[in-house]
Design an enzyme around this catalytic site. Structure first.
Site, PDB file in Angstrom:
ATOM      1  N   GLY A  29      42.903  31.183  34.807  1.00 50.81           N
ATOM      2  CA  GLY A  29      42.029  32.120  34.122  1.00 50.81           C
ATOM      3  C   GLY A  29      42.126  31.846  32.637  1.00 50.81           C
ATOM      4  O   GLY A  29      42.224  30.697  32.216  1.00 50.81           O
ATOM      5  N   GLU A  30      42.132  32.872  31.837  1.00 50.93           N
ATOM      6  CA  GLU A  30      42.246  32.747  30.387  1.00 50.93           C
ATOM      7  C   GLU A  30      43.563  33.363  29.953  1.00 50.93           C
ATOM      8  O   GLU A  30      43.766  34.568  30.089  1.00 50.93           O
ATOM      9  CB  GLU A  30      41.065  33.448  29.706  1.00 50.93           C
ATOM     10  CG  GLU A  30      41.152  33.518  28.200  1.00 50.93           C
ATOM     11  CD  GLU A  30      41.389  32.161  27.561  1.00 50.93           C
ATOM     12  OE1 GLU A  30      42.387  32.042  26.819  1.00 50.93           O
ATOM     13  OE2 GLU A  30      40.599  31.232  27.815  1.00 50.93           O
ATOM     14  N   SER A  31      44.472  32.555  29.432  1.00 52.44           N
ATOM     15  CA  SER A  31      45.816  33.049  29.104  1.00 52.44           C
ATOM     16  C   SER A  31      45.784  34.161  28.064  1.00 52.44           C
ATOM     17  O   SER A  31      46.551  35.123  28.149  1.00 52.44           O
ATOM     18  CB  SER A  31      46.701  31.902  28.612  1.00 52.44           C
ATOM     19  OG  SER A  31      46.135  31.255  27.487  1.00 52.44           O
ATOM     20  N   CYS A  61      47.778  26.821  35.862  1.00 50.53           N
ATOM     21  CA  CYS A  61      46.902  26.741  34.704  1.00 50.53           C
ATOM     22  C   CYS A  61      47.302  27.782  33.652  1.00 50.53           C
ATOM     23  O   CYS A  61      48.311  27.615  32.978  1.00 50.53           O
ATOM     24  CB  CYS A  61      45.441  26.868  35.136  1.00 50.53           C
ATOM     25  SG  CYS A  61      44.258  26.275  33.924  1.00 50.53           S
ATOM     26  N   ARG A  92      47.462  24.260  25.312  1.00 46.18           N
ATOM     27  CA  ARG A  92      46.312  24.884  25.962  1.00 46.18           C
ATOM     28  C   ARG A  92      45.103  23.947  25.919  1.00 46.18           C
ATOM     29  O   ARG A  92      44.855  23.267  24.930  1.00 46.18           O
ATOM     30  CB  ARG A  92      45.970  26.206  25.282  1.00 46.18           C
ATOM     31  CG  ARG A  92      47.084  27.230  25.329  1.00 46.18           C
ATOM     32  CD  ARG A  92      46.831  28.415  24.422  1.00 46.18           C
ATOM     33  NE  ARG A  92      45.696  29.206  24.878  1.00 46.18           N
ATOM     34  CZ  ARG A  92      44.554  29.307  24.210  1.00 46.18           C
ATOM     35  NH1 ARG A  92      44.362  28.627  23.094  1.00 46.18           N
ATOM     36  NH2 ARG A  92      43.589  30.062  24.679  1.00 46.18           N
ATOM     37  N   ILE A 121      40.799  22.539  35.437  1.00 47.39           N
ATOM     38  CA  ILE A 121      39.738  23.295  34.770  1.00 47.39           C
ATOM     39  C   ILE A 121      40.273  23.827  33.443  1.00 47.39           C
ATOM     40  O   ILE A 121      41.123  24.738  33.424  1.00 47.39           O
ATOM     41  CB  ILE A 121      39.240  24.456  35.654  1.00 47.39           C
ATOM     42  CG1 ILE A 121      38.729  23.921  36.995  1.00 47.39           C
ATOM     43  CG2 ILE A 121      38.145  25.248  34.939  1.00 47.39           C
ATOM     44  CD1 ILE A 121      38.336  25.000  37.972  1.00 47.39           C
ATOM     45  N   ARG A 122      39.816  23.255  32.328  1.00 50.09           N
ATOM     46  CA  ARG A 122      40.357  23.614  31.010  1.00 50.09           C
ATOM     47  C   ARG A 122      41.887  23.626  31.080  1.00 50.09           C
ATOM     48  O   ARG A 122      42.542  24.549  30.608  1.00 50.09           O
ATOM     49  CB  ARG A 122      39.832  24.976  30.549  1.00 50.09           C
ATOM     50  CG  ARG A 122      38.349  25.031  30.315  1.00 50.09           C
ATOM     51  CD  ARG A 122      37.901  26.405  29.869  1.00 50.09           C
ATOM     52  NE  ARG A 122      38.538  26.794  28.621  1.00 50.09           N
ATOM     53  CZ  ARG A 122      38.465  28.009  28.092  1.00 50.09           C
ATOM     54  NH1 ARG A 122      37.796  28.958  28.727  1.00 50.09           N
ATOM     55  NH2 ARG A 122      39.049  28.291  26.948  1.00 50.09           N
ATOM     56  N   HIS A 157      44.466  23.730  39.572  1.00 55.28           N
ATOM     57  CA  HIS A 157      44.163  24.794  40.538  1.00 55.28           C
ATOM     58  C   HIS A 157      44.203  24.206  41.947  1.00 55.28           C
ATOM     59  O   HIS A 157      43.192  23.685  42.428  1.00 55.28           O
ATOM     60  CB  HIS A 157      42.767  25.367  40.285  1.00 55.28           C
ATOM     61  CG  HIS A 157      42.627  26.151  39.038  1.00 55.28           C
ATOM     62  ND1 HIS A 157      42.603  27.528  39.010  1.00 55.28           N
ATOM     63  CD2 HIS A 157      42.501  25.750  37.747  1.00 55.28           C
ATOM     64  CE1 HIS A 157      42.453  27.940  37.772  1.00 55.28           C
ATOM     65  NE2 HIS A 157      42.397  26.877  36.981  1.00 55.28           N
ATOM     66  N   GLU A 159      44.248  25.770  44.757  1.00 57.83           N
ATOM     67  CA  GLU A 159      43.509  26.575  45.730  1.00 57.83           C
ATOM     68  C   GLU A 159      42.031  26.197  45.785  1.00 57.83           C
ATOM     69  O   GLU A 159      41.366  26.397  46.813  1.00 57.83           O
ATOM     70  CB  GLU A 159      43.663  28.068  45.413  1.00 57.83           C
ATOM     71  CG  GLU A 159      42.895  28.594  44.213  1.00 57.83           C
ATOM     72  CD  GLU A 159      43.508  28.207  42.876  1.00 57.83           C
ATOM     73  OE1 GLU A 159      42.854  28.483  41.848  1.00 57.83           O
ATOM     74  OE2 GLU A 159      44.607  27.637  42.847  1.00 57.83           O
TER      75      GLU A 159
END
Length: 208
Positions: A29-31, A61, A92, A121-122, A157, A159
């Site tokens: 997600g977004e840390s 991530c 990051r 992903i990022r 990721h 999953e």
């Protein structure tokens, strides 16, 4: 992923609900969003306290970033609690922004299973580790999956592509935590679903 491996998920909304858990997944997600939304409840320090008490934690991530002891570009997280405990330095978005996301095929040892694709992903880059950190997989000259004690973490990721190798390893770690807590006790897990919302930052699961 954990449901497919035998876990039933239930909601966890408060730090005190971590007390009954043997494992926690801190997801991608977004840390910065996770840190900001968790701050009013003191959730991340509570996670660290449970980690220090023996709970297993799996970070992917953004979860890897929040578990890292050192972040090379930590300005966005300045002033917010992190979990820490993983003796690595991360950067990051080290593999690029959203449009530079990609899949790569990795061998995750020592399972001796065929290499499988995983999604970056990022994704953060693990820039360095210490001797106490076991590297489970590499990509492009950098570690991308690591373990230290009761912490398991990955830049990618698993999953998204259905790779359950690390999830199975995490369940084994949580089972060890349960055994240390009480012989024969059921494994109890918590799983955060994406970037947490203010009313429901975490969800939990109990392995039957």
């Amino acid at each position: 992923m954990l449901v497919r491996l035998g876990a039933d998920t239930v909601a966890v909304r408060r730090p005190e609900q971590l007390e009954e858990l043997d494992g926690l997944v801190v997801p991608g997600g977004e840390s910065t969003a996770i840190a900001r939304l968790a701050a009013p409840m003191g959730l991340l320090p509570a996670v660290r306290a449970r980690l220090d008490a023996g709970m297993a934690v799996f970070g992917t991530c953004a979860g890897l970033i929040l578990l890292s002891d050192r972040i090379a570009d930590a300005e966005a997280l300045a002033g917010f609690d992190r979990i820490g405990g993983l003796d690595v330095t991360t950067r990051r978005n080290g593999y690029g922004r959203q449009l530079e996301s990609f899949e790569a095929t990795l061998e995750i040892g020592p399972d001796r299973e065929p290499p499988r694709p995983v999604a970056f992903i990022r994704a953060p880059v693990i820039e360095d580790t210490t001797s106490g950190v076991e590297v489970l997989a590499w990509y492009g000259g950098h570690p991308v999956a690591v373990r230290q004690g009761r912490i398991l973490a990955a830049s990618f990721h698993p999953e998204i592509t259905g790779d359950d190798r690390l999830h199975r390893r995490f369940l084994q770690m949580a089972a060890s935590a349960a055994a240390a807590r009480a012989e024969g006790a059921p494994v109890r897990l918590a799983v955060a679903r994406g970037a947490p919302g203010p009313k429901s930052p975490l969800s939990g699961s109990s392995l039957r």
